[in-house]
Scaffold this motif. Structure first.
Motif, PDB file in Angstrom:
ATOM      1  N   GLY A   9      44.436  71.508  47.839  1.00 14.07           N
ATOM      2  CA  GLY A   9      43.999  70.894  49.081  1.00 14.07           C
ATOM      3  C   GLY A   9      44.995  69.861  49.579  1.00 14.07           C
ATOM      4  N   GLY A  10      44.766  69.402  50.798  1.00 15.57           N
ATOM      5  CA  GLY A  10      45.655  68.392  51.354  1.00 15.57           C
ATOM      6  C   GLY A  10      45.465  68.236  52.838  1.00 15.57           C
ATOM      7  N   LEU A  11      46.374  67.482  53.438  1.00 17.02           N
ATOM      8  CA  LEU A  11      46.351  67.231  54.875  1.00 17.02           C
ATOM      9  C   LEU A  11      47.399  68.113  55.547  1.00 17.02           C
ATOM     10  N   VAL A  12      46.951  68.896  56.502  1.00 14.61           N
ATOM     11  CA  VAL A  12      47.870  69.748  57.259  1.00 14.61           C
ATOM     12  C   VAL A  12      47.563  69.637  58.741  1.00 14.61           C
ATOM     13  N   GLN A  13      48.506  70.080  59.552  1.00 14.74           N
ATOM     14  CA  GLN A  13      48.298  70.090  60.998  1.00 14.74           C
ATOM     15  C   GLN A  13      47.686  71.426  61.420  1.00 14.74           C
ATOM     16  N   PRO A  14      47.033  71.429  62.566  1.00 11.64           N
ATOM     17  CA  PRO A  14      46.485  72.703  63.070  1.00 11.64           C
ATOM     18  C   PRO A  14      47.566  73.771  63.153  1.00 11.64           C
ATOM     19  N   GLY A  15      47.199  74.975  62.741  1.00 11.53           N
ATOM     20  CA  GLY A  15      48.143  76.090  62.749  1.00 11.53           C
ATOM     21  C   GLY A  15      48.892  76.285  61.449  1.00 11.53           C
ATOM     22  N   GLU A  16      48.857  75.305  60.581  1.00  9.86           N
ATOM     23  CA  GLU A  16      49.565  75.422  59.312  1.00  9.86           C
ATOM     24  C   GLU A  16      48.721  76.162  58.273  1.00  9.86           C
ATOM     25  N   SER A  17      49.325  76.320  57.092  1.00 13.83           N
ATOM     26  CA  SER A  17      48.675  77.098  56.032  1.00 13.83           C
ATOM     27  C   SER A  17      48.510  76.265  54.764  1.00 13.83           C
ATOM     28  N   LEU A  18      47.553  76.676  53.952  1.00 16.07           N
ATOM     29  CA  LEU A  18      47.356  76.118  52.619  1.00 16.07           C
ATOM     30  C   LEU A  18      46.904  77.236  51.700  1.00 16.07           C
ATOM     31  N   ARG A  19      47.232  77.088  50.428  1.00 18.97           N
ATOM     32  CA  ARG A  19      46.750  78.031  49.430  1.00 18.97           C
ATOM     33  C   ARG A  19      45.975  77.259  48.368  1.00 18.97           C
ATOM     34  N   LEU A  82      45.170  77.295  60.265  1.00 19.99           N
ATOM     35  CA  LEU A  82      44.065  76.360  60.035  1.00 19.99           C
ATOM     36  C   LEU A  82      43.702  75.615  61.309  1.00 19.99           C
ATOM     37  N   LYS A  83      42.410  75.330  61.421  1.00 19.93           N
ATOM     38  CA  LYS A  83      41.868  74.638  62.589  1.00 19.93           C
ATOM     39  C   LYS A  83      41.169  73.349  62.130  1.00 19.93           C
ATOM     40  N   PRO A  84      41.031  72.393  63.021  1.00 18.87           N
ATOM     41  CA  PRO A  84      40.324  71.160  62.636  1.00 18.87           C
ATOM     42  C   PRO A  84      38.928  71.436  62.076  1.00 18.87           C
ATOM     43  N   GLU A  85      38.276  72.458  62.561  1.00 17.15           N
ATOM     44  CA  GLU A  85      36.926  72.764  62.069  1.00 17.15           C
ATOM     45  C   GLU A  85      36.916  73.351  60.664  1.00 17.15           C
ATOM     46  N   ASP A  86      38.093  73.621  60.111  1.00 16.47           N
ATOM     47  CA  ASP A  86      38.174  74.048  58.710  1.00 16.47           C
ATOM     48  C   ASP A  86      38.166  72.858  57.752  1.00 16.47           C
ATOM     49  N   THR A  87      38.213  71.664  58.301  1.00 17.40           N
ATOM     50  CA  THR A  87      38.206  70.470  57.471  1.00 17.40           C
ATOM     51  C   THR A  87      36.916  70.402  56.658  1.00 17.40           C
ATOM     52  N   ALA A  88      37.067  70.289  55.350  1.00 14.84           N
ATOM     53  CA  ALA A  88      35.908  70.277  54.451  1.00 14.84           C
ATOM     54  C   ALA A  88      36.387  70.112  53.017  1.00 14.84           C
ATOM     55  N   VAL A  89      35.438  69.876  52.144  1.00 10.01           N
ATOM     56  CA  VAL A  89      35.711  69.997  50.715  1.00 10.01           C
ATOM     57  C   VAL A  89      35.454  71.454  50.339  1.00 10.01           C
ATOM     58  N   LYS A 104      34.631  71.027  41.122  1.00  8.83           N
ATOM     59  CA  LYS A 104      34.320  69.732  41.733  1.00  8.83           C
ATOM     60  C   LYS A 104      34.812  69.643  43.163  1.00  8.83           C
ATOM     61  N   GLY A 105      35.627  70.590  43.575  1.00 10.27           N
ATOM     62  CA  GLY A 105      36.066  70.630  44.961  1.00 10.27           C
ATOM     63  C   GLY A 105      37.442  70.054  45.199  1.00 10.27           C
ATOM     64  N   THR A 106      38.048  70.515  46.285  1.00  7.72           N
ATOM     65  CA  THR A 106      39.334  69.984  46.740  1.00  7.72           C
ATOM     66  C   THR A 106      39.246  69.798  48.248  1.00  7.72           C
ATOM     67  N   LEU A 107      39.742  68.673  48.724  1.00  7.31           N
ATOM     68  CA  LEU A 107      39.599  68.316  50.133  1.00  7.31           C
ATOM     69  C   LEU A 107      40.719  68.935  50.969  1.00  7.31           C
ATOM     70  N   VAL A 108      40.300  69.587  52.036  1.00 11.77           N
ATOM     71  CA  VAL A 108      41.234  70.125  53.032  1.00 11.77           C
ATOM     72  C   VAL A 108      40.971  69.399  54.345  1.00 11.77           C
ATOM     73  N   THR A 109      42.009  68.779  54.870  1.00 13.23           N
ATOM     74  CA  THR A 109      41.905  68.072  56.145  1.00 13.23           C
ATOM     75  C   THR A 109      42.906  68.668  57.112  1.00 13.23           C
ATOM     76  N   VAL A 110      42.407  69.117  58.247  1.00 12.25           N
ATOM     77  CA  VAL A 110      43.266  69.704  59.278  1.00 12.25           C
ATOM     78  C   VAL A 110      43.215  68.781  60.483  1.00 12.25           C
ATOM     79  N   SER A 111      44.315  68.118  60.729  1.00 15.78           N
ATOM     80  CA  SER A 111      44.338  67.122  61.795  1.00 15.78           C
ATOM     81  C   SER A 111      45.767  66.918  62.281  1.00 15.78           C
ATOM     82  N   SER A 112      45.873  66.644  63.574  1.00 12.99           N
ATOM     83  CA  SER A 112      47.190  66.340  64.130  1.00 12.99           C
ATOM     84  C   SER A 112      47.411  64.834  64.159  1.00 12.99           C
TER      85      SER A 112
END
Length: 112
Positions: A9-19, A82-89, A104-112
């Motif tokens: 998990g982590g902080l990414v901008q809209p349109g980016e990817s995470l695995r 990724l979209k801002p609405e994908d932000t979640a644990v 226990k979860g991993t936090l994904v934050t999608v924000s510009s």
């Protein structure tokens, strides 16, 4: 007993990817990724059964891919566009040995 540990998990901008990755301490049957946004209920994102069949929530179709490596007891969630609405644990789920298990979860934050 099975323990699940998520990572990626982590902080990414809209349109980016995470695995996201989920490591299990032993083999499991069915696996899935769920997510829970602030103030909302936990929801299924994608699932994969022991035979490799997959299922996705509508908002994830075409953007997310769930996969598993049975030899390594790993489950992955590739998230693209990724979209801002994908932000979640994001939580890893698995079942086997007559029980279900959660990480226990991993936090994904999608924000510009």
């Amino acid at each position: 007993q099975v323990q699940l540990v998520e990572s990626g998990g982590g902080l990414v901008q809209p349109g980016e990817s995470l695995r996201l990755s989920c490591a299990a301490t032993r083999s499991v049957f069915n696996s899935a990724w769920y997510r829970q946004a602030p103030g909302k209920e936990r929801e299924l994102v994608a699932g994969i059964d022991s035979g490799g069949r997959t299922d996705y929530r509508d908002s994830a179709k075409g953007r997310f891919t769930i996969s598993r490596d049975n030899a390594k007891n790993m489950v992955y969630l590739q998230m693209n566009s990724l979209k801002p609405e994908d932000t979640a644990v994001y939580f890893c789920y698995a079942d086997g040995y007559n029980r279900s298990y959660w990480g226990k979860g991993t936090l994904v934050t999608v924000s510009s």
